[in-house]
Design a protein around this motif. Structure first.
Motif, short mmCIF file in Angstrom:
data_model
loop_
_atom_site.label_atom_id
_atom_site.label_comp_id
_atom_site.label_asym_id
_atom_site.label_seq_id
_atom_site.Cartn_x
_atom_site.Cartn_y
_atom_site.Cartn_z
N THR A 48 0.86 -1.17 0.00
CA THR A 48 0.00 0.00 0.00
C THR A 48 0.90 1.23 0.00
N ASP A 50 1.11 5.68 -0.51
CA ASP A 50 0.36 6.90 -0.23
C ASP A 50 0.04 7.65 -1.53
N HIS A 51 -1.12 8.26 -1.59
CA HIS A 51 -1.56 8.97 -2.79
C HIS A 51 -0.66 10.14 -3.16
N ARG A 52 0.12 10.64 -2.20
CA ARG A 52 1.03 11.78 -2.48
C ARG A 52 2.41 11.33 -2.93
N ASP A 53 2.67 10.02 -2.91
CA ASP A 53 3.98 9.50 -3.33
C ASP A 53 4.22 9.77 -4.81
N THR A 58 7.69 5.10 -5.76
CA THR A 58 6.73 3.98 -5.76
C THR A 58 7.30 2.79 -6.53
N VAL A 72 -3.37 2.18 -3.50
CA VAL A 72 -3.10 3.57 -3.14
C VAL A 72 -4.05 3.96 -2.02
N ALA A 73 -3.47 4.47 -0.93
CA ALA A 73 -4.26 4.88 0.23
C ALA A 73 -4.41 6.39 0.26
N VAL A 75 -5.84 10.01 2.52
CA VAL A 75 -5.44 10.71 3.74
C VAL A 75 -5.73 9.89 4.99
N GLY A 77 -6.12 6.64 5.18
CA GLY A 77 -5.69 5.26 5.05
C GLY A 77 -6.65 4.40 4.24
N THR A 108 2.05 12.85 -8.77
CA THR A 108 1.78 12.00 -7.61
C THR A 108 0.96 10.80 -8.08
N GLU A 110 -1.86 9.91 -7.08
CA GLU A 110 -3.26 10.29 -7.22
C GLU A 110 -3.57 10.76 -8.64
#
Length: 194
Positions: A48, A50-53, A58, A72-73, A75, A77, A108, A110
């Motif tokens: 998993t 983070d959406h900001r990665d 990644t 993708v998680a 804010v 989680g 990102t 996202e």
């Protein structure tokens, strides 16, 4: 409840010769149970991110974990999307970067993920009595490289497992690709230059 003291310890030995890992895939046939090729998320870890990665970080995490897909998680989680190596190294990031007038490395997850609303899933109860042939035909028909297995729970769907076209292809010795596949940046650049 039994106590740990009640159990006999097992004997340990040393490794003999050159140790080897078992092959990652096993041969299968179209008539084998579909569940035999499912990665069960109750038993196998999943990655998993983070959406900001960013994309490079990644890809590094996925490579280190030995996976080609990650959830993708958001804010809080919660699962909001998924990304694959093919997505991250294909044309999707380049097209998004051109559209947003930014460098690919500034994107990102996202911005390039497949959002949860676009996931194609199959109910777990359908898999229990299906064959690999049913699964392969479904993935081929819909052009899916990954198929998520969902179980209905009290608070929504529980993602129970994943089928990978790559794993099925290796087990069956056939190709499940249909239509054009994502191209790498190098292939896309070469196509744009001509």
């Amino acid at each position: 409840m039994p106590s740990l003291a009640e159990f006999q310890r097992l004997p340990l030995t040393t490794v003999s010769g050159q140790p080897q890992l078992p092959p990652a895939t096993h041969a299968a046939s179209l008539t084998d149970p579909a569940i035999s090729q499912m990665t069960d998320l109750r038993l196998a870890p999943c990655v998993t991110v983070d959406h900001r990665d960013g994309i490079p970080a990644t890809l590094h995490v996925m490579q280190r974990a030995g996976v080609r897909m990650a959830f993708v998680a958001g804010v809080g989680g919660e699962l909001i999307g998924l990304v694959t190596v093919d997505d991250l190294q294909g044309e999707r990031p380049l097209l998004r970067a051109i559209n947003d007038h930014v460098a690919v490395d500034e994107l990102t997850l996202e911005q390039v993920m497949t959002p949860r609303a676009e996931w194609r899933v199959i109910d777990a109860w359908q898999i229990e009595h299906s064959r690999i042939g049913n699964l392969a035909a479904t993935m081929l028909e819909h052009g899916l490289r990954y198929l998520l297995v969902a179980e209905r729970g009290q608070h929504g769907s529980l993602i129970r497992g994943i089928f990978s076209a790559r794993r099925l292809e290796a087990a069956l010795g056939i190709e499940l690709a249909s239509g054009p596949r994502s191209r790498s940046f190098a292939e896309l650049e070469a196509a744009l230059m001509h």
